[in-house]
Design a protein around this motif. Structure first.
Motif, PDB file in Angstrom:
ATOM      1  N   MET A   1      53.604  13.185  76.099  1.00 33.74           N
ATOM      2  CA  MET A   1      55.237  14.207  76.865  1.00 33.74           C
ATOM      3  C   MET A   1      54.540  15.144  77.340  1.00 33.74           C
ATOM      4  O   MET A   1      55.096  16.519  77.580  1.00 33.74           O
ATOM      5  CB  MET A   1      56.721  14.005  75.701  1.00 33.74           C
ATOM      6  N   GLY A   2      53.573  15.820  76.571  1.00 31.38           N
ATOM      7  CA  GLY A   2      52.233  17.086  76.764  1.00 31.38           C
ATOM      8  C   GLY A   2      53.164  18.516  76.017  1.00 31.38           C
ATOM      9  O   GLY A   2      54.118  17.957  75.440  1.00 31.38           O
ATOM     10  N   LYS A   3      53.033  19.580  76.691  1.00 31.23           N
ATOM     11  CA  LYS A   3      53.408  20.221  75.963  1.00 31.23           C
ATOM     12  C   LYS A   3      54.916  20.836  75.518  1.00 31.23           C
ATOM     13  O   LYS A   3      55.665  20.600  76.967  1.00 31.23           O
ATOM     14  CB  LYS A   3      52.311  21.584  76.097  1.00 31.23           C
ATOM     15  N   ILE A   4      55.368  21.378  74.619  1.00 28.44           N
ATOM     16  CA  ILE A   4      56.663  20.948  74.346  1.00 28.44           C
ATOM     17  C   ILE A   4      57.056  22.057  74.975  1.00 28.44           C
ATOM     18  O   ILE A   4      56.696  23.204  74.501  1.00 28.44           O
ATOM     19  CB  ILE A   4      57.472  20.676  72.588  1.00 28.44           C
ATOM     20  N   ARG A   5      58.521  23.118  76.033  1.00 28.39           N
ATOM     21  CA  ARG A   5      58.881  23.527  76.215  1.00 28.39           C
ATOM     22  C   ARG A   5      59.735  24.500  75.195  1.00 28.39           C
ATOM     23  O   ARG A   5      60.211  25.475  74.706  1.00 28.39           O
ATOM     24  CB  ARG A   5      59.328  23.430  77.558  1.00 28.39           C
ATOM     25  N   LYS A   6      60.656  23.240  75.067  1.00 26.51           N
ATOM     26  CA  LYS A   6      62.064  23.608  73.854  1.00 26.51           C
ATOM     27  C   LYS A   6      62.089  22.494  72.976  1.00 26.51           C
ATOM     28  O   LYS A   6      62.280  21.270  72.798  1.00 26.51           O
ATOM     29  CB  LYS A   6      63.376  23.894  74.732  1.00 26.51           C
ATOM     30  N   LEU A   7      62.854  22.882  71.728  1.00 25.74           N
ATOM     31  CA  LEU A   7      62.577  21.660  70.769  1.00 25.74           C
ATOM     32  C   LEU A   7      64.112  21.915  70.304  1.00 25.74           C
ATOM     33  O   LEU A   7      64.496  23.430  70.130  1.00 25.74           O
ATOM     34  CB  LEU A   7      61.898  21.436  69.778  1.00 25.74           C
ATOM     35  N   GLU A   8      65.354  21.259  69.984  1.00 26.91           N
ATOM     36  CA  GLU A   8      67.115  22.151  70.184  1.00 26.91           C
ATOM     37  C   GLU A   8      67.726  20.215  68.654  1.00 26.91           C
ATOM     38  O   GLU A   8      67.338  19.780  69.237  1.00 26.91           O
ATOM     39  CB  GLU A   8      67.294  21.944  71.328  1.00 26.91           C
ATOM     40  N   ARG A   9      67.696  21.250  67.822  1.00 30.06           N
ATOM     41  CA  ARG A   9      68.634  20.306  66.983  1.00 30.06           C
ATOM     42  C   ARG A   9      70.225  20.287  67.261  1.00 30.06           C
ATOM     43  O   ARG A   9      71.191  21.634  67.554  1.00 30.06           O
ATOM     44  CB  ARG A   9      68.713  20.479  65.448  1.00 30.06           C
ATOM     45  N   GLY A  15      77.198  12.086  65.721  1.00 29.18           N
ATOM     46  CA  GLY A  15      76.287  12.750  65.020  1.00 29.18           C
ATOM     47  C   GLY A  15      75.151  13.666  65.794  1.00 29.18           C
ATOM     48  O   GLY A  15      74.761  14.101  66.378  1.00 29.18           O
ATOM     49  N   PRO A  16      74.217  14.265  64.118  1.00 24.46           N
ATOM     50  CA  PRO A  16      73.504  15.034  64.906  1.00 24.46           C
ATOM     51  C   PRO A  16      72.247  14.374  65.628  1.00 24.46           C
ATOM     52  O   PRO A  16      71.768  12.957  66.184  1.00 24.46           O
ATOM     53  CB  PRO A  16      72.695  15.803  63.137  1.00 24.46           C
ATOM     54  N   ALA A  17      71.223  15.235  66.468  1.00 19.47           N
ATOM     55  CA  ALA A  17      70.107  14.909  67.194  1.00 19.47           C
ATOM     56  C   ALA A  17      69.102  15.608  67.603  1.00 19.47           C
ATOM     57  O   ALA A  17      69.869  17.390  66.857  1.00 19.47           O
ATOM     58  CB  ALA A  17      71.032  14.935  69.040  1.00 19.47           C
ATOM     59  N   CYS A  18      68.401  15.539  67.748  1.00 20.04           N
ATOM     60  CA  CYS A  18      66.987  16.104  68.074  1.00 20.04           C
ATOM     61  C   CYS A  18      66.670  16.663  69.585  1.00 20.04           C
ATOM     62  O   CYS A  18      66.370  15.046  69.940  1.00 20.04           O
ATOM     63  CB  CYS A  18      66.024  16.438  67.196  1.00 20.04           C
ATOM     64  N   ALA A  31      65.420  12.707  73.794  1.00 20.36           N
ATOM     65  CA  ALA A  31      66.438  13.170  72.134  1.00 20.36           C
ATOM     66  C   ALA A  31      66.469  11.871  71.165  1.00 20.36           C
ATOM     67  O   ALA A  31      66.019  10.353  71.434  1.00 20.36           O
ATOM     68  CB  ALA A  31      67.548  12.778  72.796  1.00 20.36           C
ATOM     69  N   LEU A  32      66.150  12.041  70.179  1.00 15.27           N
ATOM     70  CA  LEU A  32      66.505  11.482  68.325  1.00 15.27           C
ATOM     71  C   LEU A  32      68.285  11.585  68.620  1.00 15.27           C
ATOM     72  O   LEU A  32      68.591  13.044  68.138  1.00 15.27           O
ATOM     73  CB  LEU A  32      65.787  11.471  67.855  1.00 15.27           C
ATOM     74  N   HIS A  33      68.507  10.221  68.260  1.00 13.93           N
ATOM     75  CA  HIS A  33      70.412  10.719  67.653  1.00 13.93           C
ATOM     76  C   HIS A  33      70.656   9.843  66.755  1.00 13.93           C
ATOM     77  O   HIS A  33      69.584   8.235  67.024  1.00 13.93           O
ATOM     78  CB  HIS A  33      71.316   9.972  69.050  1.00 13.93           C
ATOM     79  N   PHE A  92      70.060   4.594  64.381  1.00 15.35           N
ATOM     80  CA  PHE A  92      69.449   5.420  65.537  1.00 15.35           C
ATOM     81  C   PHE A  92      69.051   5.396  66.635  1.00 15.35           C
ATOM     82  O   PHE A  92      68.637   4.306  66.881  1.00 15.35           O
ATOM     83  CB  PHE A  92      68.263   6.151  64.402  1.00 15.35           C
ATOM     84  N   GLY A  93      69.180   6.349  68.051  1.00  6.20           N
ATOM     85  CA  GLY A  93      68.104   5.589  68.935  1.00  6.20           C
ATOM     86  C   GLY A  93      67.584   6.985  69.678  1.00  6.20           C
ATOM     87  O   GLY A  93      67.444   8.218  69.437  1.00  6.20           O
ATOM     88  N   VAL A  94      66.377   6.409  70.677  1.00  5.84           N
ATOM     89  CA  VAL A  94      65.922   7.278  70.650  1.00  5.84           C
ATOM     90  C   VAL A  94      65.966   7.375  72.309  1.00  5.84           C
ATOM     91  O   VAL A  94      66.252   6.528  73.543  1.00  5.84           O
ATOM     92  CB  VAL A  94      64.660   7.173  71.337  1.00  5.84           C
ATOM     93  N   TYR A  95      66.512   8.285  73.444  1.00 11.35           N
ATOM     94  CA  TYR A  95      66.657   8.790  74.713  1.00 11.35           C
ATOM     95  C   TYR A  95      65.340   9.226  75.692  1.00 11.35           C
ATOM     96  O   TYR A  95      65.580  10.517  74.956  1.00 11.35           O
ATOM     97  CB  TYR A  95      68.282   9.338  74.702  1.00 11.35           C
TER      98      TYR A  95
END
Length: 129
Positions: A1-9, A15-18, A31-33, A92-95
């Motif tokens: 993915m390279g350098k991360i610009r934004k990480l958000e929960r 349900g919760p996601a990152c 995103a992980l859901h 859980f899922g990864v989108y």
């Protein structure tokens, strides 16, 4: 993915996601859901009614999985979610999504989401989860 610009929960209706967004707009976002309201494999297999694209994916990382996408031909159009049932109450899922057709896996995004699900499962196992 390279350098991360934004990480958000975030807390979504399911349900919760990152979420991880790369600095480079030519790369994929991920995103992980978590899906605490779904129960077991039947819940997983019956969760596809809200997706234009939905299919059973066999086993991913050793667990029953499905692929889903927002577009009818999602994995060929830059997006896919791989969702796995790791227990009766652990789903859980990864989108992943790419906006640029020049992204290397734009036309087979489920390979990316599958690989990230496997990595997440391996991390959970190492952590004792």
């Amino acid at each position: 993915m390279g350098k991360i610009r934004k990480l958000e929960r975030t807390d979504t209706e399911v349900g919760p996601a990152c979420n991880w967004d790369p600095d480079d707009g030519n790369l994929a976002s991920a995103a992980l859901h978590t899906f605490p309201k779904l129960t077991g494999v039947n819940g997983l297999y019956n969760s596809g009614s809200s997706f234009p694209y939905f299919e059973r994916a066999g086993l991913v990382g050793g667990y029953p999985a499905v692929h889903s996408a927002q577009g009818f031909n999602g994995p060929q159009s830059g997006d896919c979610e791989t969702t796995v049932a790791v227990s009766d109450h652990g789903i859980f899922g990864v989108y992943v999504t790419a906006s640029q057709p020049s992204y290397a896996h734009y036309r087979d995004m489920c390979t990316v989401s599958d690989a990230l699900v496997v990595a997440a499962i391996e991390n959970l196992k190492r952590a004792g989860g």
